[in-house]
Design a protein around this motif. Structure first.
Motif, mmCIF file in Angstrom:
data_model
loop_
_atom_site.group_PDB
_atom_site.id
_atom_site.type_symbol
_atom_site.label_atom_id
_atom_site.label_comp_id
_atom_site.label_asym_id
_atom_site.label_seq_id
_atom_site.Cartn_x
_atom_site.Cartn_y
_atom_site.Cartn_z
ATOM 1 N N ALA A 1 -75.708 124.432 -2.093
ATOM 2 C CA ALA A 1 -75.523 124.209 -0.599
ATOM 3 C C ALA A 1 -76.169 125.375 0.245
ATOM 4 C CB ALA A 1 -74.004 124.241 -0.495
ATOM 5 N N PRO A 2 -76.395 125.232 1.275
ATOM 6 C CA PRO A 2 -76.922 126.301 2.289
ATOM 7 C C PRO A 2 -75.905 127.285 2.894
ATOM 8 C CG PRO A 2 -76.576 124.221 3.592
ATOM 9 C CD PRO A 2 -76.099 123.992 1.925
ATOM 10 N N GLY A 3 -76.578 128.348 2.708
ATOM 11 C CA GLY A 3 -75.804 129.574 3.526
ATOM 12 C C GLY A 3 -74.631 130.099 2.595
ATOM 13 N N SER A 4 -73.587 130.117 3.314
ATOM 14 C CA SER A 4 -72.285 130.372 2.690
ATOM 15 C C SER A 4 -71.533 129.372 1.925
ATOM 16 C CB SER A 4 -71.409 131.421 3.573
ATOM 17 O OG SER A 4 -71.075 130.769 4.660
ATOM 18 N N GLY A 5 -72.008 128.297 1.951
ATOM 19 C CA GLY A 5 -71.347 127.131 1.282
ATOM 20 C C GLY A 5 -71.178 125.916 2.304
ATOM 21 N N LEU A 6 -70.584 124.690 1.542
ATOM 22 C CA LEU A 6 -70.045 123.694 2.449
ATOM 23 C C LEU A 6 -68.787 123.449 1.829
ATOM 24 C CD1 LEU A 6 -73.546 121.251 2.378
ATOM 25 C CD2 LEU A 6 -72.421 122.756 4.223
ATOM 26 N N ASP A 7 -68.170 122.825 2.808
ATOM 27 C CA ASP A 7 -66.564 122.523 2.510
ATOM 28 C C ASP A 7 -66.355 121.169 2.803
ATOM 29 O OD1 ASP A 7 -63.751 122.440 2.110
ATOM 30 O OD2 ASP A 7 -63.249 123.242 4.053
ATOM 31 N N PRO A 8 -66.527 120.455 1.491
ATOM 32 C CA PRO A 8 -66.438 118.790 1.650
ATOM 33 C C PRO A 8 -64.780 118.333 2.048
ATOM 34 C CG PRO A 8 -66.419 119.500 -0.652
ATOM 35 C CD PRO A 8 -66.585 120.755 0.206
ATOM 36 N N VAL A 9 -64.817 117.466 3.140
ATOM 37 C CA VAL A 9 -63.604 117.147 3.572
ATOM 38 C C VAL A 9 -63.200 115.490 3.430
ATOM 39 C CG1 VAL A 9 -63.423 119.175 5.225
ATOM 40 C CG2 VAL A 9 -64.310 116.645 5.906
ATOM 41 N N ASP A 10 -64.179 114.893 3.102
ATOM 42 C CA ASP A 10 -63.883 113.404 2.870
ATOM 43 C C ASP A 10 -65.122 112.681 2.194
ATOM 44 O OD1 ASP A 10 -62.402 111.215 2.812
ATOM 45 O OD2 ASP A 10 -62.444 110.904 5.061
ATOM 46 N N VAL A 11 -64.893 111.506 1.641
ATOM 47 C CA VAL A 11 -65.906 110.826 0.850
ATOM 48 C C VAL A 11 -65.659 109.434 1.024
ATOM 49 C CG1 VAL A 11 -65.049 110.966 -1.330
ATOM 50 C CG2 VAL A 11 -67.424 110.490 -1.184
ATOM 51 N N ASN A 12 -66.672 108.300 1.204
ATOM 52 C CA ASN A 12 -66.353 107.116 1.528
ATOM 53 C C ASN A 12 -66.457 106.218 0.247
ATOM 54 O OD1 ASN A 12 -68.911 106.455 1.627
ATOM 55 N ND2 ASN A 12 -68.616 105.719 3.967
ATOM 56 N N GLU A 13 -66.329 104.860 0.305
ATOM 57 C CA GLU A 13 -66.575 104.140 -0.872
ATOM 58 C C GLU A 13 -68.220 104.053 -1.291
ATOM 59 O OE1 GLU A 13 -62.959 102.286 1.055
ATOM 60 O OE2 GLU A 13 -64.806 103.574 1.630
ATOM 61 N N SER A 14 -68.890 104.439 -0.267
ATOM 62 C CA SER A 14 -70.349 104.202 -0.531
ATOM 63 C C SER A 14 -70.965 105.606 -1.158
ATOM 64 C CB SER A 14 -70.999 103.934 0.922
ATOM 65 O OG SER A 14 -70.772 102.586 1.444
ATOM 66 N N GLY A 15 -69.993 106.695 -1.251
ATOM 67 C CA GLY A 15 -70.357 107.938 -1.816
ATOM 68 C C GLY A 15 -71.019 108.889 -0.722
ATOM 69 N N THR A 16 -70.721 108.585 0.518
ATOM 70 C CA THR A 16 -71.236 109.467 1.595
ATOM 71 C C THR A 16 -70.216 110.747 1.728
ATOM 72 O OG1 THR A 16 -72.297 107.773 2.781
ATOM 73 C CG2 THR A 16 -71.657 109.708 3.904
ATOM 74 N N VAL A 17 -70.547 111.873 1.593
ATOM 75 C CA VAL A 17 -69.821 112.920 1.557
ATOM 76 C C VAL A 17 -69.881 113.688 2.845
ATOM 77 C CG1 VAL A 17 -69.031 115.309 0.584
ATOM 78 C CG2 VAL A 17 -69.870 113.452 -0.884
ATOM 79 N N ILE A 18 -68.934 113.983 3.609
ATOM 80 C CA ILE A 18 -68.956 114.922 4.970
ATOM 81 C C ILE A 18 -68.310 116.263 4.439
ATOM 82 C CG2 ILE A 18 -69.071 112.845 6.585
ATOM 83 C CD1 ILE A 18 -66.010 113.393 6.963
ATOM 84 N N ALA A 19 -68.997 117.077 5.169
ATOM 85 C CA ALA A 19 -68.733 118.516 4.818
ATOM 86 C C ALA A 19 -69.189 119.494 6.049
ATOM 87 C CB ALA A 19 -69.522 119.109 3.633
ATOM 88 N N ASN A 20 -68.237 120.645 6.004
ATOM 89 C CA ASN A 20 -68.660 121.462 7.306
ATOM 90 C C ASN A 20 -69.174 122.962 6.559
ATOM 91 O OD1 ASN A 20 -67.070 120.269 9.341
ATOM 92 N ND2 ASN A 20 -65.424 120.380 8.308
ATOM 93 N N GLY A 21 -70.207 123.364 7.348
ATOM 94 C CA GLY A 21 -70.718 124.636 7.179
ATOM 95 C C GLY A 21 -70.771 125.351 8.168
ATOM 96 N N TRP A 22 -72.048 126.242 8.256
ATOM 97 C CA TRP A 22 -72.119 127.299 9.350
ATOM 98 C C TRP A 22 -73.461 127.377 9.593
ATOM 99 C CZ3 TRP A 22 -67.508 128.662 11.416
ATOM 100 C CH2 TRP A 22 -66.517 128.400 10.911
ATOM 101 N N ALA A 23 -73.858 127.242 10.844
ATOM 102 C CA ALA A 23 -75.393 127.739 11.043
ATOM 103 C C ALA A 23 -75.541 129.456 11.085
ATOM 104 C CB ALA A 23 -75.303 127.270 12.529
ATOM 105 N N GLU A 24 -76.954 129.527 11.214
ATOM 106 C CA GLU A 24 -77.171 131.075 11.281
ATOM 107 C C GLU A 24 -76.244 131.863 12.121
ATOM 108 O OE1 GLU A 24 -81.327 131.447 10.891
ATOM 109 O OE2 GLU A 24 -81.559 130.365 8.897
ATOM 110 N N SER A 25 -76.305 130.936 13.113
ATOM 111 C CA SER A 25 -75.619 131.919 14.472
ATOM 112 C C SER A 25 -74.058 132.068 14.109
ATOM 113 C CB SER A 25 -75.706 130.895 15.901
ATOM 114 O OG SER A 25 -75.260 129.743 15.477
#
Length: 338
Positions: free
Chosen positions: A102-126
């Motif tokens: 994962a980039p930076g200080s990591g990603l926090d996955p919050v959901d995934v659908n039946e197609s295997g698409t994962v959504i996650a929250n992270g942080w920009a350099e700012s």
């Protein structure tokens, strides 16, 4: 299907209430109600716990999302290096584990659908919130609008993603949708003022809350764009955590020191008051709620095996549950038959 509002991704003012404490909801017929009997709690003999495969060189790993079919699971891992930590996004396709640095200080996955698409929250350099997706072996950022932070909360089977951003309109939250039919775009939803979208169902129904901090009102937006309140008669501030099928879960202040835990039937807006000890980590399309060491079907709360040092984070429509166990280290686990 998580709430996600579940729970972890709010990073700021709304985090404490939208993340909610761990526990379980007592399920009962979806009729308007303002009281509930003490829940019956048992240990299900058929319920089993197993450890998901995870990188053995990680310091900790967990599972935080499962798709409705139970096939795909997403979580995180932390590998401690000599000079810096390496954060991992972990994706399980059945028992096959995929590790993504994962980039930076990591990603926090919050959901995934039946197609295997994962959504996650992270942080920009700012330092502001920036959402990502993992799809077809590719990790990429979602499009955003100028803001002081943007977060995703849920994805449905069609691939529509919802979330919210801060200060797109100065001083307010704005409910957002990334429509699958228009890849590469993000839109501000026609929703109440100062709104956060926290769940989306397969037919495109969206739920969330709106208003100033501590004085929220719940809302539901139908696929035709009509928005109605999601409330409890006589209730005060309302937080909506997640939705699945025709159910939504959240908490409503009805007086006293603690909010009431609520499950709404989105077909008619009726509600059921849940176990006051309930956590609101996830709900599936059958109305089963999970959180902490408990799962509830019907009127019975069942204790998940794991010695009490466990946290259930998400439930599939099949009944499979994922989360973590904290023994000598935090590890990802899956429950079945519960």
């Amino acid at each position: 299907m998580t709430y996600t509002a579940r729970r972890r991704m709010l990073a700021g003012t709304a985090a404490g209430l939208l993340a909610a404490s761990l526990g379980v909801a007592v399920s009962s017929p979806a009729t308007a109600s303002t009281a509930t009997a003490a829940p019956a709690r048992t240990t299900a003999s058929a319920c089993t716990i197993s450890t998901l495969p995870y990188p053995t060189d990680t310091y900790r790993a967990d599972a935080s999302a499962i798709d409705p079919s139970g096939r795909f699971v997403a979580g995180t891992g932390l590998r401690v290096g000599e000079t810096e930590n390496e954060y991992l996004l972990l994706v399980w396709d059945k028992q096959r584990l995929i590790e993504i640095v994962a980039p930076g200080s990591g990603l926090d996955p919050v959901d995934v659908n039946e197609s295997g698409t994962v959504i996650a929250n992270g942080w920009a350099e700012s330092g502001i919130g920036r959402p990502w997706t993992y799809r077809d072996g590719k990790l990429q950022q979602l499009p955003v609008l100028p803001s002081t932070g943007i977060f995703v909360t849920a994805i449905n089977s069609a691939g529509d993603i919802v979330g919210f951003g801060s200060d797109i309109v100065p001083g307010e939250f704005s409910a957002l949708r990334w429509p699958a039919a228009r890849p590469g775009t993000v839109e501000v939803l026609d929703a109440p003022v100062n709104a956060q979208a926290t769940g989306i169902t397969p037919n495109g129904t969206i739920v969330g809350q709106a208003g100033p901090f501590g004085d929220w009102t719940g809302w539901v937006r139908r696929p035709n764009g009509k928005v109605k309140p999601l409330a409890v008669a006589g209730g005060g501030s309302t937080v909506v955590n997640a939705a699945a099928g025709h159910w939504a879960i959240g908490q409503v202040w009805l007086g006293g020191n603690n909010p009431a835990k609520v499950r709404w039937d989105l077909r008619n807006g009726s509600h059921t008051i849940l176990d006051p000890e309930a956590g609101l980590d996830d709900v599936n399309a059958k109305g089963v709620v999970v959180g902490g060491a408990l799962v509830t079907r019907g009127a019975t709360s069942r204790v998940l095996p794991g010695g009490g040092n466990v946290g259930a984070k998400a439930i599939a429509d099949t009944g499979a549950i994922v989360g973590f166990r904290n023994a000598d280290r935090v590890t990802p686990v899956r429950w079945t038959g519960c």
